[in-house]
Enzyme design. Sequence first.
Site, PDB file in Angstrom:
ATOM      1  N   ARG A 117      31.933  33.561  41.398  1.00 49.31           N
ATOM      2  CA  ARG A 117      31.801  34.854  40.855  1.00 49.31           C
ATOM      3  C   ARG A 117      32.278  34.877  39.361  1.00 49.31           C
ATOM      4  O   ARG A 117      33.546  34.422  39.258  1.00 49.31           O
ATOM      5  CB  ARG A 117      32.708  35.804  41.484  1.00 49.31           C
ATOM      6  CG  ARG A 117      32.164  35.917  43.127  1.00 49.31           C
ATOM      7  CD  ARG A 117      31.127  37.082  43.179  1.00 49.31           C
ATOM      8  NE  ARG A 117      30.392  37.165  44.466  1.00 49.31           N
ATOM      9  CZ  ARG A 117      30.889  37.715  45.515  1.00 49.31           C
ATOM     10  NH1 ARG A 117      31.928  38.235  45.484  1.00 49.31           N
ATOM     11  NH2 ARG A 117      30.241  37.797  46.685  1.00 49.31           N
TER      12      ARG A 117
ATOM     13  N   GLU B  25      33.697  36.841  37.613  1.00 56.24           N
ATOM     14  CA  GLU B  25      34.415  37.830  37.284  1.00 56.24           C
ATOM     15  C   GLU B  25      35.718  37.943  36.503  1.00 56.24           C
ATOM     16  O   GLU B  25      36.564  36.687  37.017  1.00 56.24           O
ATOM     17  CB  GLU B  25      34.952  38.754  38.498  1.00 56.24           C
ATOM     18  CG  GLU B  25      33.524  39.082  39.451  1.00 56.24           C
ATOM     19  CD  GLU B  25      33.877  39.632  40.752  1.00 56.24           C
ATOM     20  OE1 GLU B  25      35.189  39.829  41.026  1.00 56.24           O
ATOM     21  OE2 GLU B  25      33.262  40.087  41.534  1.00 56.24           O
TER      22      GLU B  25
ATOM     23  N   ARG C 118      44.627  37.940  43.797  1.00 57.39           N
ATOM     24  CA  ARG C 118      43.727  37.717  44.937  1.00 57.39           C
ATOM     25  C   ARG C 118      42.467  37.530  44.521  1.00 57.39           C
ATOM     26  O   ARG C 118      41.457  37.582  45.441  1.00 57.39           O
ATOM     27  CB  ARG C 118      43.943  39.099  45.799  1.00 57.39           C
ATOM     28  CG  ARG C 118      43.368  40.398  45.246  1.00 57.39           C
ATOM     29  CD  ARG C 118      43.191  41.328  46.240  1.00 57.39           C
ATOM     30  NE  ARG C 118      42.631  42.545  45.856  1.00 57.39           N
ATOM     31  CZ  ARG C 118      42.272  43.587  46.599  1.00 57.39           C
ATOM     32  NH1 ARG C 118      42.151  43.445  47.774  1.00 57.39           N
ATOM     33  NH2 ARG C 118      41.203  44.582  45.750  1.00 57.39           N
ATOM     34  N   HIS C 119      42.053  37.018  43.429  1.00 54.23           N
ATOM     35  CA  HIS C 119      40.858  36.767  42.895  1.00 54.23           C
ATOM     36  C   HIS C 119      40.601  35.485  42.213  1.00 54.23           C
ATOM     37  O   HIS C 119      41.764  34.729  41.696  1.00 54.23           O
ATOM     38  CB  HIS C 119      40.316  37.698  41.779  1.00 54.23           C
ATOM     39  CG  HIS C 119      39.932  38.955  42.026  1.00 54.23           C
ATOM     40  ND1 HIS C 119      41.192  40.191  42.369  1.00 54.23           N
ATOM     41  CD2 HIS C 119      38.772  39.653  42.571  1.00 54.23           C
ATOM     42  CE1 HIS C 119      40.250  41.035  42.681  1.00 54.23           C
ATOM     43  NE2 HIS C 119      38.892  40.842  42.757  1.00 54.23           N
TER      44      HIS C 119
ATOM     45  N   GLU D  12      41.436  43.841  51.556  1.00 56.45           N
ATOM     46  CA  GLU D  12      39.928  43.437  52.032  1.00 56.45           C
ATOM     47  C   GLU D  12      39.829  41.803  52.091  1.00 56.45           C
ATOM     48  O   GLU D  12      40.054  41.181  51.360  1.00 56.45           O
ATOM     49  CB  GLU D  12      38.972  43.790  50.882  1.00 56.45           C
ATOM     50  CG  GLU D  12      37.442  43.445  51.291  1.00 56.45           C
ATOM     51  CD  GLU D  12      36.514  43.548  50.086  1.00 56.45           C
ATOM     52  OE1 GLU D  12      35.649  42.618  50.086  1.00 56.45           O
ATOM     53  OE2 GLU D  12      36.840  44.008  49.011  1.00 56.45           O
TER      54      GLU D  12
ATOM     55  N   SER E  48      33.474  41.965  53.409  1.00 50.09           N
ATOM     56  CA  SER E  48      32.250  42.989  53.020  1.00 50.09           C
ATOM     57  C   SER E  48      31.041  42.712  53.842  1.00 50.09           C
ATOM     58  O   SER E  48      30.680  41.722  53.893  1.00 50.09           O
ATOM     59  CB  SER E  48      32.095  42.916  51.674  1.00 50.09           C
ATOM     60  OG  SER E  48      31.250  43.988  51.275  1.00 50.09           O
TER      61      SER E  48
ATOM     62  N   ARG F  12      41.572  34.353  51.196  1.00 50.73           N
ATOM     63  CA  ARG F  12      42.165  35.663  51.595  1.00 50.73           C
ATOM     64  C   ARG F  12      42.824  35.739  52.782  1.00 50.73           C
ATOM     65  O   ARG F  12      43.562  36.250  53.153  1.00 50.73           O
ATOM     66  CB  ARG F  12      41.091  36.814  51.110  1.00 50.73           C
ATOM     67  CG  ARG F  12      41.067  37.075  49.635  1.00 50.73           C
ATOM     68  CD  ARG F  12      40.393  38.659  49.475  1.00 50.73           C
ATOM     69  NE  ARG F  12      40.106  38.733  48.075  1.00 50.73           N
ATOM     70  CZ  ARG F  12      39.694  39.815  47.476  1.00 50.73           C
ATOM     71  NH1 ARG F  12      39.177  40.888  48.491  1.00 50.73           N
ATOM     72  NH2 ARG F  12      39.306  39.895  46.352  1.00 50.73           N
TER      73      ARG F  12
END
Length: 562
Positions: free
Chosen positions: A328, A330, A336-337, A481, A484, A536
């Site tokens: 990803r 991002e 947490r990423h 989370e 998903s 996670r």
Amino acid sequence: MSDQPAAADAPSNPGPGESSQPAEPSKSALKKAQKDKEKAEKKAAIKARELAERQKKEAADAADVSKDSYGELPLCGSKDFKPTGTPRANLSASDAADNEDKEITFRCWVENARVQSAKLAFLNLRQGLDTVQAVVAASEKLSKQMVKFSGNVSTESTLVVTGLVKRVKEPIKSASIKDFEIHITKLFVEVAAEVPLPLQVEDAERPLPSEGVGEEEEKQDESSGRPLVTLNTRLNNRTIDLRAKINHAIFVIKSGVCTLFQEFLSQKGFLLVQTPKILGAASEGGANVFELKYFDRPAYLAQSPQFFKQMLIAARFQKVMEIGPVFRAENSNTARHLTEFTGLDLEMEFQEHYHEVMAVLEDLMLFIFKELNARFKKETDLVRSAYHVDEFKLPESGKVPRIPFKEGIAMLREAGEELNDYDDLSTPQEKHLGRLVLAKHGSDFYTLDQFPLAIRPAYTMPSPSDPLLSNSYDMFMRGQEICSGAQRIHNAALLAQQMRTHDPPINPNGPGTKDYVDSFRYGCPPHAGGGFGLERIVQFWLGLPNIRMTSLFPRDPQRVVP
């Protein structure tokens, strides 16, 4: 012939004004001569001392009763060597009990070594997660030279040790094996560690500062008075950092989650698959993807296996699962990423309602949690002893709290949060909702169902109860989370329509999407699934302050090495 010297060799008479006495040496010449003499005497003294020390050492070596029982081994593989065939033992409390008063040989490394006196040295030795105290004591059969050598072995050196397993009168607090110690009879350094180490393993055992403390900020550990080493320092020296027992325990648990994931789903009839990670076009909207050069054209790293999982359902694979990397792009520099993480993915057809799939996902996670408690309690307790976190509270099977999204919004509003019916939740709001669910339902694990359609991917099935909602769900641990998922659109016409009206729009006939959309033109059963973030799950299970601790060599917007 005459024996008299030739006239040329006879002293000549001094001429007018000349002295018959030889010239006196100058003061500088006298000083130089004195210095040369002193230098020669010092050199001779040093040589004499070195000779005496060498002779003394040779005499001591000749008298060393332990000379064949310690030292440094040649580099393994560098010389011809005939294996000894000596059995190698494991270090653990149960193995120590089984070998009481027996001599064992084992490989280990040095956590600490110290000379107590000329006749006594202590070492803390480690193998895996187990540590044991070892004693080297001079006697008629063990020399002082061996004591000195053993007590001065550098920390982290790899050893091959032989010794007697002896029960102790008082428990040893500094080792995991508390009722036994090793009385060493042989000690060989297999690989010596260079000193100083760039990072002390002892420092890597201490907890990191909690989330929110700056990466470069050094904090003091109040219990030990030593500085808390920052995460950046640890990650820059990751091979040393990973030697910490707490880090070994983290990755034992991470491996365990993968094993349990496959074990549960295999029993449910899921097939393990491997989907491509190099894509010819940026799919799923094209945002947040890493582009790479693929021969003479661009390609992209997969954001998820989503399209391929669904295409396999269309290909009559009823249930599929995958464990693989996810990329990803991002620019999220949070605790947490990651830009590369491990996805635990599954997809399955259902009979009548997508909640059938939700039930499988919930039971999967309950199985993983319960088996972590049963099979990996030792590792879990070790990590939680540093990162103090409340016991993870579990619901019973079939009783996982399922909170409709609108109900979750109402709970947050009642607790003082300001947000609209169809707003996405921020991370602080997710955590807040987690605390509310825990207080109301007594569970750290729950599902939030029926998310707003606008904040879900274009392939998500709209909800029949509200066109602004969708048949989608997220799962949470401690209010954060981890999964998903959703029912997917399995009709090509509806899928194409939803893609065109999505924000941003997606061309259903574009490269990377046409094959995906076409796969539903030939009859595909209703299906749903989800994707879990492995790191996670581990982070929230153990209560770790940063997700980078759960990745062996983490990748984030700032880090691509080591």
